[in-house]
Structure formats: structure tokens, C-alpha cells
Write a protein that holds these residues in place. Structure first.
Motif, mmCIF file in Angstrom:
data_model
loop_
_atom_site.group_PDB
_atom_site.id
_atom_site.type_symbol
_atom_site.label_atom_id
_atom_site.label_comp_id
_atom_site.label_asym_id
_atom_site.label_seq_id
_atom_site.Cartn_x
_atom_site.Cartn_y
_atom_site.Cartn_z
ATOM 1 N N GLN A 158 0.811 -1.217 0.000
ATOM 2 C CA GLN A 158 0.000 0.000 0.000
ATOM 3 C C GLN A 158 0.847 1.272 0.000
ATOM 4 O O GLN A 158 0.499 2.265 -0.648
ATOM 5 N N GLU A 159 1.956 1.249 0.709
ATOM 6 C CA GLU A 159 2.815 2.431 0.757
ATOM 7 C C GLU A 159 3.394 2.741 -0.622
ATOM 8 O O GLU A 159 3.437 3.897 -1.051
ATOM 9 N N SER A 160 3.816 1.686 -1.352
ATOM 10 C CA SER A 160 4.342 1.888 -2.695
ATOM 11 C C SER A 160 3.269 2.420 -3.634
ATOM 12 O O SER A 160 3.524 3.288 -4.475
ATOM 13 N N LEU A 161 2.054 1.910 -3.475
ATOM 14 C CA LEU A 161 0.946 2.391 -4.305
ATOM 15 C C LEU A 161 0.659 3.868 -4.021
ATOM 16 O O LEU A 161 0.365 4.644 -4.938
ATOM 17 N N ASP A 162 0.750 4.254 -2.747
ATOM 18 C CA ASP A 162 0.555 5.674 -2.406
ATOM 19 C C ASP A 162 1.612 6.545 -3.079
ATOM 20 O O ASP A 162 1.313 7.632 -3.579
ATOM 21 N N ASN A 163 2.857 6.071 -3.077
ATOM 22 C CA ASN A 163 3.926 6.845 -3.708
ATOM 23 C C ASN A 163 3.683 7.021 -5.202
ATOM 24 O O ASN A 163 3.914 8.102 -5.763
ATOM 25 N N ILE A 164 3.198 5.955 -5.852
ATOM 26 C CA ILE A 164 2.883 6.057 -7.280
ATOM 27 C C ILE A 164 1.720 7.021 -7.492
ATOM 28 O O ILE A 164 1.733 7.849 -8.418
ATOM 29 N N LYS A 214 8.764 -0.305 11.298
ATOM 30 C CA LYS A 214 10.225 -0.430 11.387
ATOM 31 C C LYS A 214 10.882 0.945 11.236
ATOM 32 O O LYS A 214 10.314 1.856 10.627
ATOM 33 N N PRO A 215 12.101 1.114 11.774
ATOM 34 C CA PRO A 215 12.761 2.425 11.698
ATOM 35 C C PRO A 215 13.327 2.749 10.327
ATOM 36 O O PRO A 215 13.601 3.894 10.013
ATOM 37 N N THR A 216 13.544 1.728 9.491
ATOM 38 C CA THR A 216 14.074 1.937 8.143
ATOM 39 C C THR A 216 13.321 1.046 7.155
ATOM 40 O O THR A 216 12.609 0.123 7.557
ATOM 41 N N LYS A 217 13.484 1.356 5.884
ATOM 42 C CA LYS A 217 12.945 0.486 4.840
ATOM 43 C C LYS A 217 13.970 0.386 3.716
ATOM 44 O O LYS A 217 14.847 1.248 3.564
ATOM 45 N N THR A 218 13.859 -0.669 2.939
ATOM 46 C CA THR A 218 14.739 -0.853 1.797
ATOM 47 C C THR A 218 14.099 -0.237 0.560
ATOM 48 O O THR A 218 12.951 -0.532 0.236
ATOM 49 N N ALA A 219 14.817 0.642 -0.094
ATOM 50 C CA ALA A 219 14.335 1.265 -1.326
ATOM 51 C C ALA A 219 15.263 0.859 -2.466
ATOM 52 O O ALA A 219 16.355 0.342 -2.254
ATOM 53 N N ARG A 220 14.795 1.089 -3.669
ATOM 54 C CA ARG A 220 15.574 0.729 -4.854
ATOM 55 C C ARG A 220 15.577 1.893 -5.831
ATOM 56 O O ARG A 220 14.549 2.527 -6.066
ATOM 57 N N SER A 221 16.740 2.190 -6.382
ATOM 58 C CA SER A 221 16.867 3.238 -7.385
ATOM 59 C C SER A 221 17.943 2.831 -8.380
ATOM 60 O O SER A 221 19.066 2.500 -7.993
ATOM 61 N N GLY A 258 18.306 0.190 -9.992
ATOM 62 C CA GLY A 258 18.753 -1.179 -9.790
ATOM 63 C C GLY A 258 19.544 -1.422 -8.527
ATOM 64 O O GLY A 258 19.962 -2.556 -8.262
ATOM 65 N N LYS A 259 19.750 -0.383 -7.711
ATOM 66 C CA LYS A 259 20.521 -0.537 -6.487
ATOM 67 C C LYS A 259 19.629 -0.375 -5.269
ATOM 68 O O LYS A 259 18.751 0.475 -5.251
ATOM 69 N N LYS A 260 19.867 -1.201 -4.261
ATOM 70 C CA LYS A 260 19.105 -1.128 -3.022
ATOM 71 C C LYS A 260 19.837 -0.254 -2.001
ATOM 72 O O LYS A 260 21.065 -0.223 -1.951
ATOM 73 N N PHE A 261 19.060 0.451 -1.187
ATOM 74 C CA PHE A 261 19.637 1.255 -0.115
ATOM 75 C C PHE A 261 18.599 1.411 0.981
ATOM 76 O O PHE A 261 17.405 1.201 0.765
ATOM 77 N N GLN A 262 19.063 1.807 2.154
ATOM 78 C CA GLN A 262 18.196 1.950 3.316
ATOM 79 C C GLN A 262 17.742 3.406 3.465
ATOM 80 O O GLN A 262 18.529 4.336 3.295
ATOM 81 N N VAL A 263 16.458 3.577 3.750
ATOM 82 C CA VAL A 263 15.878 4.904 3.987
ATOM 83 C C VAL A 263 15.396 4.958 5.426
ATOM 84 O O VAL A 263 14.702 4.040 5.890
ATOM 85 N N THR A 264 15.750 6.009 6.146
ATOM 86 C CA THR A 264 15.324 6.166 7.531
ATOM 87 C C THR A 264 14.009 6.936 7.593
ATOM 88 O O THR A 264 13.622 7.623 6.638
ATOM 89 N N ILE A 265 13.347 6.833 8.730
ATOM 90 C CA ILE A 265 12.120 7.605 8.956
ATOM 91 C C ILE A 265 12.399 9.101 8.821
ATOM 92 O O ILE A 265 11.592 9.853 8.249
ATOM 93 N N LYS A 266 13.540 9.533 9.314
ATOM 94 C CA LYS A 266 13.908 10.945 9.235
ATOM 95 C C LYS A 266 14.019 11.391 7.780
ATOM 96 O O LYS A 266 13.481 12.441 7.401
ATOM 97 N N GLN A 267 14.681 10.594 6.951
ATOM 98 C CA GLN A 267 14.827 10.935 5.538
ATOM 99 C C GLN A 267 13.481 10.926 4.826
ATOM 100 O O GLN A 267 13.198 11.797 3.997
ATOM 101 N N GLU A 268 12.638 9.941 5.145
ATOM 102 C CA GLU A 268 11.333 9.845 4.504
ATOM 103 C C GLU A 268 10.444 11.025 4.894
ATOM 104 O O GLU A 268 9.710 11.575 4.062
ATOM 105 N N THR A 269 10.506 11.421 6.157
ATOM 106 C CA THR A 269 9.716 12.567 6.614
ATOM 107 C C THR A 269 10.115 13.830 5.864
ATOM 108 O O THR A 269 9.263 14.585 5.385
#
Length: 296
Positions: free
Chosen positions: A96-102, A136-143, A145-156
Motif C-alpha cells: 500500500q505504501e508503494s501504491l501511495d507513492n505512485i 520499522k525504523p528503516t525500509k529498503t528502497a531501490r533506485s 537497480g541498487k538497493k539502499f536503506q531509507v530512515t524515517i527521518k529521511q522519509e519525513t
């Protein structure tokens, strides 16, 4: 040997083909849709097959997201919005979160600013209530073709930046300023500083704008070395010069910047249900003392 029979495919060739083209294995409607999208480069055929995958219950989460992205690329954003809103109840909670972003990107492309703003506020409420990232405090994102961690602070900060930009498109520069100041307090960067500077210019608050923009050129912010951000800061500073040289008095405002900041925070959070302190995320514990100080 020339003229002989061709060699039969090796055991791993099919698997290698899927890996090479970044395709999932199998021959289902979703796999065929991805083949049309990535290999045949036929977006219209891919969309038809994505529809078939959704109706067949074949990897519905991925099929709906991929179809919406392809539709956006084909300037069928309104159709993509309808598809997500119609079929997202068939998707998992995790998607659902990914769908919201789209959806946010689709609303932006269609100029549906009110819906974009409301969805961004909804995402901020989820963060505030501890419901983002599935707790969770972080999530895995992809850009790229590369994966990286995103924090709540960065997402906010990212969501606040998008919200500020939406307010700017509505020419609501006071609200945009409030949001950008909050974003800069959480996770400052050069791009949001330029946007904040523009908000201040639009409100004829030229000295404040100059102070914000000069931080970019002084290299004090993340991304200050980005040529695009530096060029934009320089262009905005050039816009200030005629007004500063004329020594024009800024228009009278109904409230001070500090009052606007505090009131804006209250307005943004007024409809949010306050959770227990055990669930409130640390980033909002940092914001509230700052807000209270400004309100004094």
C-alpha cells in the motif's frame, strides 16, 4: 561442425535469459507482460497483459504497480489513478505504501494538487502515529537497480519537500514556507533551501531569502556541491538585487514568520490522533519542543 544440427539449449540458458533481461521466471500473464515491457518495448501490449495478470490474480501487487508506471509513461495517468483506486484492495498491506507513492506522482502529473496534498498529509500522519515502514525504523528502497536503506527521518523530510512543492504550485507560499522550514529542521539540503528561498521572495521577505540562499553557495548544506542547486541559488539571488537596491519596504504581514511556523504546524497536525508517547517517533519528539519554543 558446419552443416550439423544446432546445439540444444544448455540447461541454464533460460534462467540466464531471465536474469539478463531482469524478468521473473515462468510463463504467466505477469511474466509475459514484463517481457513486452522490457524486451519487446511494447507498452500497449504490456498494459493489456498486466490487466490479464490482475484479473487472474497473478502477482497482483507487482502487476498493478508496473501497469500504473507504464500508463504514466504513456500519458495515461488518469487511467492509472482509476486502476490503482479500483484494484488496490486486492493488494497486500505491504504494497500500500508503494501504491501511495505512485499515486502521488500521478496526481502531480495530472495537476490534481488537492488530492496530492491530502495523500502527502496522510503519509505524514502515518509516520507520526508510528505506522509507516510497517513499524520499522528503516525500509529498503531501490533506485537504478541498487538497493539502499531509507530512515524515517529521511522519509519525513522527503514527504515534507513534496508537500511544500505542492503548496507552491497552489501559490500558497505561506504554507509552503512552514513546511520547508520544518523539512530543513529535520534534514536540511540545498534543494529545499532554494525552494524556501523562493517562498520568501514571493512574500517579499528579501533579507531572509538572501540568508537562506547564501547557505547553499557557502556549502553549508547537503547537495550544495550540486551544480543545479548552486545555479538555482545564484539565479534567485540575482532576482533579489533590483528589490534590494531600491531599498523597498516589504509588504506588511499579518503575523511574524515564527508565528506562521507555529500556527502552520498546528494546522498540519490538528486532525491527527495523538498516540501514546511510546509510539511517537523520535523525530516528532524533536519537532514539538521547537514548535513550542517558536510559539512562545
Amino acid at each position: 561442425m558446419e552443416g550439423g544440427n544446432k546445439k540444444s539449449p544448455k540447461k541454464g540458458e533460460k534462467e540466464d535469459y531471465h536474469v539478463l533481461h531482469k524478468l521473473p521466471p515462468g510463463d504467466s500473464p505477469y511474466v509475459r507482460a514484463k517481457h513486452m515491457q522490457l524486451v519487446e518495448k511494447d507498452p500497449d501490449a504490456a498494459i493489456v497483459l498486466f490487466w490479464k495478470a490482475i484479473n487472474a490474480g497473478d502477482r497482483v501487487d507487482s502487476a498493478l504497480k508496473d501497469m500504473a508506471v507504464v500508463m504514466k509513461q504513456q500519458d495515461r495517468a488518469e487511467e492509472a489513478i482509476k486502476a490503482i483506486n479500483s484494484f488496490r484492495d486486492r493488494c497486500s498491506k505491504q504494497s500500500q505504501e508503494s501504491l501511495d507513492n505512485i499515486l502521488i506522482d500521478l496526481y502531480k502529473k495530472c495537476g490534481r494538487l488537492e488530492e496530492q496534498v491530502e495523500l502527502l498529509k496522510q503519509k505524514l500522519r502515518m509516520i507520526y502515529q508510528g505506522e509507516a515502514f510497517n513499524g520499522k525504523p528503516t525500509k529498503t528502497a531501490r533506485s537504478h537497480g541498487k538497493k539502499f536503506q531509507v530512515t524515517i527521518k529521511q522519509e519525513t523530510s522527503r514527504i515534507l519537500g513534496n508537500l511544500g512543492w505542492a503548496y507552491m504550485q497552489q501559490t500558497n507560499y505561506r504554507a509552503a514556507e512552514v513546511v520547508y522550514r520544518k523539512a530543513q529542521f529535520i534534514d536540511p539540503d540545498a534543494n529545499k533551501a532554494c525552494n524556501l528561498g523562493m517562498c520568501l521572495i514571493k512574500q517579499e521577505r528579501y533579507p531572509e531569502a538572501r540568508s537562506v540562499l547564501e547557505e547553499v553557495l557557502q556549502g553549508k548544506l547537503l547537495g550544495s556541491d550540486d551544480p543545479k542547486s548552486r545555479n538555482r541559488a545564484e539565479e534567485l539571488l540575482l532576482e533579489l538585487e533590483p528589490w534590494e537596491s531600491a531599498n523597498l519596504t516589504p509588504a506588511l504581514r499579518e503575523m511574524s514568520p515564527e508565528d506562521a511556523f507555529a500556527q502552520g504546524l498546528d494546522q498540519l497536525m490538528s486532525q491527527w490522533t495523538t498516540p501514546s508517547r511510546s509510539k511517537r517517533l523520535p523525530i516528532f519528539e524533536e519537532i514539538y519542543p521547537y514548535r513550542d519554543q517558536l510559539a512562545c
